[in-house]
Design an enzyme around this catalytic site. Structure first.
Site, short mmCIF file in Angstrom:
data_model
loop_
_atom_site.label_atom_id
_atom_site.label_comp_id
_atom_site.label_asym_id
_atom_site.label_seq_id
_atom_site.Cartn_x
_atom_site.Cartn_y
_atom_site.Cartn_z
CG ASP A 183 -1.97 1.12 1.24
OD1 ASP A 183 -2.38 1.65 0.19
OD2 ASP A 183 -2.50 1.37 2.28
CG HIS A 184 1.33 4.04 -2.45
ND1 HIS A 184 0.57 4.34 -3.66
CD2 HIS A 184 2.48 3.52 -2.65
CE1 HIS A 184 1.44 3.88 -4.57
NE2 HIS A 184 2.33 3.40 -4.25
CG PHE A 211 -8.13 5.12 0.89
CD1 PHE A 211 -8.78 4.27 1.63
CD2 PHE A 211 -7.87 6.32 1.11
CE1 PHE A 211 -9.26 4.68 2.99
CE2 PHE A 211 -8.39 6.96 2.21
CZ PHE A 211 -9.19 6.14 3.06
CG HIS A 212 -2.89 4.02 -3.49
ND1 HIS A 212 -2.06 5.25 -3.77
CD2 HIS A 212 -4.33 4.58 -3.99
CE1 HIS A 212 -2.72 6.14 -4.22
NE2 HIS A 212 -3.92 5.79 -4.48
N PRO A 213 -4.28 -0.41 -1.70
CG PRO A 213 -6.20 -1.58 -1.05
CD PRO A 213 -5.60 -0.39 -1.28
#
EC number: 1.1.99.1
Length: 565
Positions: A300-301, A474-476
């Site tokens: 993620d980020h 919100f980048h899984p």
């Protein structure tokens, strides 16, 4: 009751809608598209108005609202992990930033065995195929695709221009297109918004052209229970509709394609008996195929905000006041213009913090208001902020199913900030951001530093702030990675290793997270693999040039030097 289709696609998100649209272009092919959420109601401003992007994250209608397990390096915080629910998936609730990643990300993928055709120049034609950019096509951008992309225009908020100029004054490059020849540097940020000022989700862009086809069946409020197998071949799925406990069965003549996203795709595979044997046996799930990488390699980020007071009344603060919102809403509703028609992330950038990074490791989103991404904790004065996040953390997490119940959320752990590189990048990032914000371009606007606050200077103070305030971007991704090694889940065409008739196509199959937001790349992946599924020749490789930093310095001399603790 059983129905039969050629393909069953589980999840109507960024990938699933792309696949459903492309596969049903062949009139003889039948597709069932299952979506656990509801329709993307076009009169619901929460998902259709770009400026309202925080609203879906505050509720459960469009958001799965997952939470992580206590994150051990973040003071044991349970952290948000919002994912989209409804036609459009996370493209229905995301921040609409149209960023593709760095060319070096894809060239890095292509160095992995079995992924040789995932170079940037192999992927670029599919980015172009998916896109219609409002100012017209070129070597990097498309003009006939389903995804509407809007570029920032002159006359937008002066803070965007000032923040980009500050980045350049701090010694970093200027780039006119973060998705063009050179990602590295500061410049305008494109957004997935239509020319009428509406969110361009994949439901609007793709499904609108496909949903009336007789060979596409879309079922909403359909929660897939598990994939059905005959030996090692996927033959269908069972799903629940609404609150019913009755399982509906659907059969696939050719393939089941799982496009449920980086959280739910591994969860569905595990619940269906495809995953790490020990985990499945501990939950009495019959093992169909022992595949240890399912749910592993999760990435993620992470990001945080640096917030500043604004000394001129030019920020978006007045738009947060309820008495100003009816006029903003009316202009957007009837004209498709004004504050409501923008996601307000109209400028940003990518930098390298140290020479050992061959391409940018930090991303910026600039916002002309001081507020949390989910709309909470708005600062009650004029302000602005920089979202600063690291791009390729070495931290690795995992997804684990908790039971056979499809309605129970899985166990999610990202292991945020679990490596020394993470801490170094965030400390560097905060200090470099302060240097950027101190440049002359922001002198007319910059007030005090609201957060972290000017007194937060030492490594220890910065680390405490990071632990307490960093949030997911919100980048899984990467939890069913492509590749050929022992922990790979799918091959370069999304086919699950050791299985037949089963693919995964979504952000979970990225082997390594990209440098930037995920939506555009997830759509590209689905476009590329849909050609494979259809037996079509891949689009010709691009011949476009792209920037490689090589020995270029990380930055030049800043216009204004800043002393920090």
């Amino acid at each position: 009751m059983s129905q039969e289709f050629d393909y069953i696609i589980v999840g109507a998100g960024s990938a699933g809608n792309t696949l459903a649209t492309r596969l049903t272009e062949d009139a003889g092919v039948t597709v069932l598209l299952l979506e656990a959420g509801g329709p993307d109601y076009r009169f619901d401003f929460r998902t259709q108005m770009p400026a309202a992007l925080a609203f879906p994250l505050q509720g459960r209608r469009y958001n799965w609202a997952y939470e992580t397990d206590p994150e051990p390096y973040m003071d044991g915080r349970r952290m948000e992990c919002g994912r989209g629910k409804g036609l459009g998936g996370s493209s229905l609730i995301n921040g609409m930033c149209y960023i593709r990643g760095n060319a070096m990300d894809f060239d890095g993928w292509a160095e992995l065995p079995g992924l040789e055709d995932w170079t940037y120049l192999d992927c670029l034609p599919y980015f172009r195929k998916a896109e219609t950019r409002d100012i017209g096509p070129n070597d990097y951008h498309g003009g006939e695709g389903p995804v509407s992309v809007t570029t920032p225009k002159a006359g937008n908020n002066p803070l965007f221009h000032a923040m980009v100029e500050a980045g350049v004054q701090a010694g970093y490059p200027r780039t006119e297109d973060l998705n063009g020849y050179q990602q590295e540097g500061f410049g305008p940020m494109d957004r997935t918004v239509t020319k009428n000022g509406r969110r361009s989700s994949t439901a609007r862009g793709y499904l609108d052209q496909a949903k009336k086809r007789p060979n596409l069946t879309i079922v909403t409020h359909a929660l897939t229970d598990r994939v059905l197998f005959d030996g090692k071949r996927a033959i269908g799925v069972t799903y629940l509709v609404g609150d019913s406990e009755e399982r509906v069965e659907a059969r696939a003549r050719k393939e089941v394609i799982v496009s449920s996203g980086a959280i739910a795709s591994p969860q569905l595979l595990q619940r269906s008996g495809v995953g790490p044997r020990a985990l499945l046996e501990s939950l009495d799930i019959p093992v169909v195929h022992d595949l240890p990488g399912v749910g592993e390699n999760l990435q993620d980020h992470l990001e945080l905000y640096l917030q500043y007071a604004c000394t001129q009344p030019v920020s978006l603060y007045p738009s947060l006041l309820w008495w100003n919102q009816p006029a903003i809403g009316a202009e957007w509703m009837f004209n498709g213009t004004g504050i409501g028609a923008s996601n307000q992330f109209e400028a940003g950038g990518f930098i390298r913090t140290r020479p050992e990074f061959k391409w940018p490791n930090i991303q910026y989103h600039f916002l002309p208001v001081a507020i949390n991404y989910n709309g909470s904790n708005g600062v009650k004065e004029h302000g602005f902020q920089a979202h600063m996040g690291s791009m390729r953390s070495p931290a690795r997490g995992r997804i684990q199913v908790k039971s056979k119940d499809p309605r129970q959320h899985p166990s999610i752990l990202f292991n945020y900030m679990s490596t020394e590189q993470d801490w170094q990048e965030f400390r560097d990032g905060i200090r470099l951001t302060r240097e950027i914000m101190a440049q002359p371009a922001l002198d007319p606007y910059r007030g005090r530093e609201i957060s972290p606050g000017a007194d937060v200077q030492t490594d220890e103070q910065l680390d405490k702030f990071i632990r307490e305030h960093a949030e997911t971007a919100f980048h899984p991704s990467c939890s069913c990675k492509m590749g050929t090694d022992d922990m790979a889940v799918v091959d370069g065409e999304g086919r699950v290793h050791g299985m037949k008739g089963l693919r995964v196509v979504d952000a979970s199959i990225m082997p390594l997270i990209i440098t930037g937001n995920l939506n555009a790349t997830t759509i590209m992946i689905a476009e590329k693999i849909s050609d494979k599924i259809r037996g079509r020749k891949p689009l010709p490789r691009s011949t476009a040039k792209y920037y490689v930093a090589g020995d270029a310095p990380v930055k030049g001399k800043p216009m204004r030097e800043v002393k920090q603790g």
